[in-house]
Design a protein around this motif. Structure first.
Motif, mmCIF file in Angstrom:
data_model
loop_
_atom_site.group_PDB
_atom_site.id
_atom_site.type_symbol
_atom_site.label_atom_id
_atom_site.label_comp_id
_atom_site.label_asym_id
_atom_site.label_seq_id
_atom_site.Cartn_x
_atom_site.Cartn_y
_atom_site.Cartn_z
ATOM 1 N N GLY A 57 0.809 -1.226 0.000
ATOM 2 C CA GLY A 57 0.000 0.000 0.000
ATOM 3 C C GLY A 57 0.839 1.273 0.000
ATOM 4 N N ALA A 58 2.138 1.171 -0.248
ATOM 5 C CA ALA A 58 3.040 2.330 -0.194
ATOM 6 C C ALA A 58 2.879 3.191 -1.470
ATOM 7 N N PRO A 59 3.444 4.422 -1.443
ATOM 8 C CA PRO A 59 3.205 5.365 -2.555
ATOM 9 C C PRO A 59 3.592 4.858 -3.944
ATOM 10 N N ASN A 60 4.767 4.241 -4.076
ATOM 11 C CA ASN A 60 5.182 3.834 -5.429
ATOM 12 C C ASN A 60 4.277 2.739 -6.010
ATOM 13 N N PRO A 61 3.947 1.692 -5.256
ATOM 14 C CA PRO A 61 2.992 0.719 -5.804
ATOM 15 C C PRO A 61 1.613 1.320 -6.082
ATOM 16 N N MET A 62 1.206 2.277 -5.251
ATOM 17 C CA MET A 62 -0.153 2.818 -5.442
ATOM 18 C C MET A 62 -0.313 3.565 -6.763
ATOM 19 N N ASP A 122 4.937 -8.178 1.403
ATOM 20 C CA ASP A 122 4.877 -7.524 2.719
ATOM 21 C C ASP A 122 6.285 -7.101 3.114
ATOM 22 N N THR A 123 6.587 -5.814 2.864
ATOM 23 C CA THR A 123 7.973 -5.352 3.055
ATOM 24 C C THR A 123 8.343 -5.294 4.547
ATOM 25 N N ARG A 124 7.341 -5.236 5.434
ATOM 26 C CA ARG A 124 7.666 -5.232 6.874
ATOM 27 C C ARG A 124 7.974 -6.644 7.372
ATOM 28 N N ASP A 175 9.456 -9.781 2.630
ATOM 29 C CA ASP A 175 9.188 -10.497 1.367
ATOM 30 C C ASP A 175 10.044 -9.975 0.213
ATOM 31 N N GLN A 176 10.430 -8.685 0.280
ATOM 32 C CA GLN A 176 11.176 -8.072 -0.838
ATOM 33 C C GLN A 176 12.578 -8.659 -0.993
ATOM 34 N N HIS A 177 13.053 -9.352 0.048
ATOM 35 C CA HIS A 177 14.411 -9.910 -0.014
ATOM 36 C C HIS A 177 14.426 -11.392 -0.382
ATOM 37 N N ASN A 224 16.291 -4.729 -6.975
ATOM 38 C CA ASN A 224 16.385 -3.602 -6.041
ATOM 39 C C ASN A 224 15.618 -3.863 -4.742
ATOM 40 N N ALA A 225 14.925 -4.998 -4.634
ATOM 41 C CA ALA A 225 14.232 -5.377 -3.391
ATOM 42 C C ALA A 225 13.241 -4.316 -2.918
ATOM 43 N N LYS A 226 12.479 -3.769 -3.848
ATOM 44 C CA LYS A 226 11.456 -2.757 -3.503
ATOM 45 C C LYS A 226 10.199 -3.072 -4.303
ATOM 46 N N VAL A 227 9.088 -2.533 -3.847
ATOM 47 C CA VAL A 227 7.855 -2.601 -4.643
ATOM 48 C C VAL A 227 7.606 -1.229 -5.260
ATOM 49 N N PRO A 228 6.973 -1.202 -6.455
ATOM 50 C CA PRO A 228 6.308 -2.268 -7.180
ATOM 51 C C PRO A 228 7.207 -2.925 -8.235
ATOM 52 N N ALA A 229 6.657 -4.019 -8.807
ATOM 53 C CA ALA A 229 7.198 -4.622 -10.026
ATOM 54 C C ALA A 229 6.022 -5.286 -10.733
ATOM 55 N N PHE A 247 10.459 -3.162 -13.298
ATOM 56 C CA PHE A 247 10.448 -2.624 -11.945
ATOM 57 C C PHE A 247 10.754 -1.135 -11.997
ATOM 58 N N ASP A 248 10.510 -0.463 -10.902
ATOM 59 C CA ASP A 248 10.579 0.990 -10.729
ATOM 60 C C ASP A 248 9.265 1.596 -11.235
ATOM 61 N N SER A 249 8.575 2.257 -10.310
ATOM 62 C CA SER A 249 7.184 2.638 -10.567
ATOM 63 C C SER A 249 6.984 3.493 -11.818
ATOM 64 N N ASN A 250 7.867 4.476 -12.045
ATOM 65 C CA ASN A 250 7.610 5.340 -13.193
ATOM 66 C C ASN A 250 7.943 4.645 -14.513
ATOM 67 N N ARG A 289 14.544 -4.403 10.465
ATOM 68 C CA ARG A 289 15.636 -5.181 9.857
ATOM 69 C C ARG A 289 15.395 -5.365 8.354
ATOM 70 N N ALA A 290 14.122 -5.524 7.970
ATOM 71 C CA ALA A 290 13.804 -5.747 6.552
ATOM 72 C C ALA A 290 13.940 -4.459 5.739
ATOM 73 N N MET A 291 13.509 -3.341 6.315
ATOM 74 C CA MET A 291 13.405 -2.108 5.530
ATOM 75 C C MET A 291 14.592 -1.164 5.704
ATOM 76 N N PHE A 292 15.268 -1.248 6.834
ATOM 77 C CA PHE A 292 16.373 -0.317 7.108
ATOM 78 C C PHE A 292 17.635 -1.149 7.345
HETATM 79 N N1 LIG Z 1 12.505 3.876 -7.401
HETATM 80 C C1 LIG Z 1 11.602 2.871 -6.898
HETATM 81 C C2 LIG Z 1 11.478 3.008 -5.398
HETATM 82 C C3 LIG Z 1 10.617 1.899 -4.815
HETATM 83 C C4 LIG Z 1 10.475 2.015 -3.306
HETATM 84 O O1 LIG Z 1 11.235 2.731 -2.616
HETATM 85 N N2 LIG Z 1 9.473 1.298 -2.804
HETATM 86 C C5 LIG Z 1 9.224 1.285 -1.374
HETATM 87 C C6 LIG Z 1 7.719 1.460 -1.138
HETATM 88 S S1 LIG Z 1 7.197 3.058 -1.704
HETATM 89 C C7 LIG Z 1 9.658 -0.057 -0.804
HETATM 90 O O2 LIG Z 1 9.598 -1.072 -1.469
HETATM 91 N N3 LIG Z 1 10.116 -0.058 0.457
HETATM 92 C C8 LIG Z 1 10.525 -1.259 1.113
HETATM 93 C C9 LIG Z 1 11.993 -1.276 1.452
HETATM 94 O O3 LIG Z 1 12.658 -0.251 1.265
HETATM 95 O O4 LIG Z 1 12.476 -2.317 1.905
HETATM 96 C C10 LIG Z 1 10.221 3.010 -7.580
HETATM 97 O O5 LIG Z 1 9.863 4.124 -7.964
HETATM 98 O O6 LIG Z 1 9.536 2.005 -7.733
#
Ligand SMILES: N[C@@H](CCC(=O)N[C@@H](CS)C(=O)NCC(=O)O)C(=O)O
Length: 228
Positions: free
Chosen positions: A8-13, A32-34, A37-39, A49-54, A63-66, A217-220
């Motif tokens: 539900g974070a900004p980039n996936p939304m 569930d990045t908390r 799951d991203q790893h 890059n271990a981030k959402v979305p893809a 991958f990468d929202s834009n 630990r997962a996010m930072f």
């Molecule tokens: N540049 C990437 C950034 C993606 C990003 O930072 N996603 C955040 C959610 S908005 C995320 O996955 N955070 C989890 C983490 O950092 O482990 C994009 O635009 O998709």
């Protein structure tokens, strides 16, 4: 069917909004990045890059929202400006501005305000200043046109919506007063049925909400490894 890896974070939304606007059939797959799951190796194979979305669309993985917004715009032929060098130049400029400026500075502003273990005045001021500066640029742009690229709703507005919904979280409750044109756009988009379906996606899965030790630990990950 197109697979959408989301939270539900900004980039996936932003991408959820585009999927709903375009009417493409898709399967939402929660990450569930908390919970970390991203790893997982199977997700890293999709987004290193271990981030959402893809998304995975047949043999295309994006991958990468834009980048995903542009891919979906080009795939469907929807929510893009005219295919002229002038219009395409504006599209790319604003899309990259949101990707490289609005998103990262707002994200860091929220991080240093809400999650950093120490409140560092220099970092707080730098990121909040830069987040505000970026939102002010969007607001000035929207003072003279209905949408970011003129009179037509586009993927740039969707990219802006992903982050600007969080203006009060990032900059405080009073901040909307500084950006009336941006607020007008966000309110208009949030009232669209597609935006309501996109935000309802969050409730389709019970994402973890606690920012506990596992989530930190997962996010930072820098908390467990000192490199400087
Ligand atoms: N540049 C990437 C950034 C993606 C990003 O930072 N996603 C955040 C959610 S908005 C995320 O996955 N955070 C989890 C983490 O950092 O482990 C994009 O635009 O998709």
């Amino acid at each position: 069917m197109l697979k959408f890896y989301y939270s539900g974070a900004p980039n996936p939304m932003k991408v959820a909004l585009m999927l709903e606007e375009s009417g493409l059939a898709y399967e939402p797959i929660p990450i569930d990045t908390r919970k970390g799951d991203q790893h997982k190796p199977e997700y890293l194979a999709i987004n290193p890059n271990a981030k959402v979305p893809a998304i995975v669309d047949g043999d295309a993985t994006v991958f990468d929202s834009n980048a995903i917004l542009l891919y979906l715009g080009e795939k469907t032929g929807q929510f893009l400006p005219a295919n002229t060098p002038k219009a395409r130049g504006e599209l790319l400029s604003w899309l990259m501005f949101v990707a490289s400026g609005v998103g990262p500075f707002t994200g860091q502003s929220v991080h240093f305000r809400q999650y950093a273990p120490e409140k560092i005045p220099y970092a707080l001021n730098r990121y909040m200043y830069e987040a505000q500066r970026h939102f002010a640029i969007l607001d000035a742009r929207l003072a003279t046109r209905r949408y970011m690229l003129g009179e037509t709703y586009s993927i740039v507005d969707m990219a802006v919506w992903g982050w600007a919904r969080l203006v009060p979280t990032a900059l405080g409750e009073a901040a909307w007063a500084k950006f009336p044109n941006l607020k007008r756009l966000i309110d208009e988009i949030s009232a669209r049925p597609a935006a309501q379906r996109a935000t309802a996606l969050r409730d389709k899965h019970k994402f973890k909400t606690e920012m506990d030790e596992e989530a930190r630990r997962a996010m930072f990950r820098h908390l467990t490894e000192t490199v400087a």
